[in-house]
Enzyme design. Structure first.
Site, mmCIF file in Angstrom:
data_model
loop_
_atom_site.group_PDB
_atom_site.id
_atom_site.type_symbol
_atom_site.label_atom_id
_atom_site.label_comp_id
_atom_site.label_asym_id
_atom_site.label_seq_id
_atom_site.Cartn_x
_atom_site.Cartn_y
_atom_site.Cartn_z
ATOM 1 N N GLY A 13 -17.266 -28.989 -1.378
ATOM 2 C CA GLY A 13 -18.102 -29.586 -0.346
ATOM 3 C C GLY A 13 -17.903 -29.030 1.057
ATOM 4 O O GLY A 13 -18.152 -29.739 2.036
ATOM 5 N N ASN A 15 -19.781 -26.833 2.430
ATOM 6 C CA ASN A 15 -21.120 -26.794 3.040
ATOM 7 C C ASN A 15 -21.582 -28.180 3.468
ATOM 8 O O ASN A 15 -22.236 -28.329 4.500
ATOM 9 C CB ASN A 15 -22.124 -26.144 2.085
ATOM 10 C CG ASN A 15 -22.048 -24.638 2.152
ATOM 11 O OD1 ASN A 15 -22.455 -24.037 3.140
ATOM 12 N ND2 ASN A 15 -21.479 -24.017 1.122
ATOM 13 N N ARG A 67 -31.752 -32.742 -20.344
ATOM 14 C CA ARG A 67 -31.847 -32.614 -18.886
ATOM 15 C C ARG A 67 -32.801 -33.650 -18.296
ATOM 16 O O ARG A 67 -32.575 -34.183 -17.224
ATOM 17 C CB ARG A 67 -32.306 -31.192 -18.527
ATOM 18 C CG ARG A 67 -32.334 -30.954 -17.038
ATOM 19 C CD ARG A 67 -32.214 -29.509 -16.666
ATOM 20 N NE ARG A 67 -33.377 -28.751 -17.081
ATOM 21 C CZ ARG A 67 -33.574 -27.466 -16.777
ATOM 22 N NH1 ARG A 67 -32.668 -26.807 -16.082
ATOM 23 N NH2 ARG A 67 -34.636 -26.830 -17.196
ATOM 24 N N MET A 92 -23.990 -27.318 -8.875
ATOM 25 C CA MET A 92 -23.922 -26.356 -9.968
ATOM 26 C C MET A 92 -24.731 -26.801 -11.186
ATOM 27 O O MET A 92 -24.216 -26.914 -12.298
ATOM 28 C CB MET A 92 -22.453 -26.125 -10.371
ATOM 29 C CG MET A 92 -21.602 -25.581 -9.250
ATOM 30 S SD MET A 92 -22.229 -24.009 -8.599
ATOM 31 C CE MET A 92 -21.104 -23.743 -7.233
ATOM 32 N N ILE A 94 -29.018 -26.491 -12.669
ATOM 33 C CA ILE A 94 -30.377 -26.022 -12.376
ATOM 34 C C ILE A 94 -31.344 -27.163 -12.655
ATOM 35 O O ILE A 94 -31.286 -27.806 -13.709
ATOM 36 C CB ILE A 94 -30.700 -24.770 -13.225
ATOM 37 C CG1 ILE A 94 -29.807 -23.612 -12.754
ATOM 38 C CG2 ILE A 94 -32.173 -24.400 -13.112
ATOM 39 C CD1 ILE A 94 -29.970 -22.326 -13.525
ATOM 40 N N LEU A 95 -32.206 -27.421 -11.679
ATOM 41 C CA LEU A 95 -33.161 -28.527 -11.816
ATOM 42 C C LEU A 95 -34.430 -28.012 -12.503
ATOM 43 O O LEU A 95 -34.868 -26.886 -12.259
ATOM 44 C CB LEU A 95 -33.491 -29.095 -10.432
ATOM 45 C CG LEU A 95 -32.293 -29.720 -9.703
ATOM 46 C CD1 LEU A 95 -32.618 -29.967 -8.237
ATOM 47 C CD2 LEU A 95 -31.851 -31.018 -10.382
ATOM 48 N N ASN A 109 -31.638 -24.810 -0.838
ATOM 49 C CA ASN A 109 -30.396 -24.432 -1.511
ATOM 50 C C ASN A 109 -29.718 -23.336 -0.706
ATOM 51 O O ASN A 109 -30.386 -22.488 -0.117
ATOM 52 C CB ASN A 109 -30.729 -23.899 -2.912
ATOM 53 C CG ASN A 109 -29.501 -23.422 -3.669
ATOM 54 O OD1 ASN A 109 -28.492 -24.124 -3.738
ATOM 55 N ND2 ASN A 109 -29.564 -22.225 -4.235
ATOM 56 N N HIS A 111 -27.287 -20.108 -1.161
ATOM 57 C CA HIS A 111 -26.785 -19.193 -2.196
ATOM 58 C C HIS A 111 -25.929 -18.116 -1.529
ATOM 59 O O HIS A 111 -26.334 -17.556 -0.505
ATOM 60 C CB HIS A 111 -27.954 -18.562 -2.956
ATOM 61 C CG HIS A 111 -27.479 -17.672 -4.058
ATOM 62 N ND1 HIS A 111 -27.013 -18.177 -5.260
ATOM 63 C CD2 HIS A 111 -27.332 -16.331 -4.121
ATOM 64 C CE1 HIS A 111 -26.608 -17.171 -6.015
ATOM 65 N NE2 HIS A 111 -26.802 -16.029 -5.348
ATOM 66 N N GLU A 149 -39.453 -23.490 -9.224
ATOM 67 C CA GLU A 149 -39.128 -23.524 -10.656
ATOM 68 C C GLU A 149 -38.325 -22.297 -11.097
ATOM 69 O O GLU A 149 -37.778 -22.288 -12.196
ATOM 70 C CB GLU A 149 -40.409 -23.692 -11.502
ATOM 71 C CG GLU A 149 -41.389 -22.541 -11.462
ATOM 72 C CD GLU A 149 -42.159 -22.419 -10.138
ATOM 73 O OE1 GLU A 149 -42.026 -23.301 -9.258
ATOM 74 O OE2 GLU A 149 -42.883 -21.423 -9.985
HETATM 75 C C1 GAR Z 1 -20.869 -22.084 -1.958
HETATM 76 O O1 GAR Z 1 -20.415 -20.777 -1.748
HETATM 77 C C2 GAR Z 1 -22.335 -22.083 -2.360
HETATM 78 O O2 GAR Z 1 -23.079 -21.111 -1.681
HETATM 79 C C3 GAR Z 1 -22.230 -21.762 -3.823
HETATM 80 O O3 GAR Z 1 -21.119 -22.501 -4.265
HETATM 81 C C4 GAR Z 1 -20.192 -22.682 -3.195
HETATM 82 C C5 GAR Z 1 -19.927 -24.169 -3.031
HETATM 83 O O4 GAR Z 1 -18.925 -24.420 -2.102
HETATM 84 N N1 GAR Z 1 -23.440 -22.088 -4.498
HETATM 85 C C6 GAR Z 1 -23.918 -21.376 -5.518
HETATM 86 O O5 GAR Z 1 -23.342 -20.419 -5.988
HETATM 87 C C7 GAR Z 1 -25.248 -21.867 -6.063
HETATM 88 N N2 GAR Z 1 -25.872 -20.834 -6.839
HETATM 89 P P1 GAR Z 1 -18.768 -25.808 -1.367
HETATM 90 O O6 GAR Z 1 -18.725 -26.895 -2.440
HETATM 91 O O7 GAR Z 1 -17.449 -25.701 -0.661
HETATM 92 O O8 GAR Z 1 -19.929 -25.998 -0.421
#
Ligand code: GAR
Length: 201
Positions: A13, A15, A67, A92, A94-95, A109, A111, A149
């Site tokens: 978390g 981000n 899902r 983590m 995919i919707l 999102n 990435h 999608e």
């Molecule tokens: C982050 O680097 C984010 O960009 C990535 O997972 C990490 C989560 O860190 N997301 C993906 O790879 C999605 N495809 P966090 O829980 O510390 O924010």
């Protein structure tokens, strides 16, 4: 009118923390961090939310569960909390296209690469950085995009490049991409989209 935001998380978390810190600095005036939803009950992100006074919910996908069943539970949680916008911050899962179509241009999102490189199904977390190092690219970065999608295929909102340095490991690179790109871009994109949506309310 502010846009009610749910942040969807699965892990550490950082981000989410960047969004909380931006809010606390007054940099998210059009958005309210109204809910944090985790699909992992042990996610440290949940503790960050509690410390920041944000309501939390856990929505697990049971082993073998369809899902659609998981997404119906998630949709009910979001509806009950009057959510206008979703931020996937290290979420983590995919919707489905059916779920995503309920929130057109309302899901963003982050990435950890410069899309269209090192993205799509199977590219998440450290795997993205490992792939960039294995390929030998000299520059990577992060992207914030709308979710549609196609996994990592929605319209790009913003991107920031980050240098790869000699001796980088997936871990050192992940940290630099977070510090220099993700934690800067995500709060800015959140405010931009929240502002647009607030204008439509
Ligand atoms: C982050 O680097 C984010 O960009 C990535 O997972 C990490 C989560 O860190 N997301 C993906 O790879 C999605 N495809 P966090 O829980 O510390 O924010």
């Amino acid at each position: 009118m502010t846009t009610r935001i749910a942040v969807l998380v699965s892990g550490g978390g950082t981000n989410l923390q960047a969004l909380i810190d931006a809010r606390n600095r007054g940099e998210l005036p059009h958005g309210e961090l109204a809910l944090v939803v985790s699909n992992n009950k042990d996610a440290y992100a949940l503790e960050r939310a509690v410390k920041a006074g944000i309501p939390t919910a856990v929505c697990l996908r049971e082993k073998g569960e369809d899902r659609e069943v998981f997404e119906a539970r998630l949709a009910a949680i979001l509806q009950a909390n009057d959510i206008d916008m979703l931020i996937l911050a290290g979420f983590m899962a995919i919707l489905s296209s059916i779920f995503v179509s309920r929130y057109p241009d309302r899901i963003i999102n982050v990435h950890p690469s410069l899309i269209p490189s090192f993205c799509g199904e199977g590219f998440y977390g450290l795997r993205v950085h490992r792939a960039a190092l294995d390929y030998g690219v000299k520059v990577t970065g992060a992207t914030v995009h709308f979710v549609n999608e196609i996994p990592d295929g929605g319209r790009i909102i913003c991107q920031k490049a980050v240098d790869i340095l000699p001796g980088d490991t997936p871990e050192t690179l992940q940290r630099r991409v977070m510090e220099q790109a993700e934690w800067v871009l995500l709060p800015r994109a959140a405010e931009l989209v929240a502002q647009q949506l607030a204008g439509r309310k």
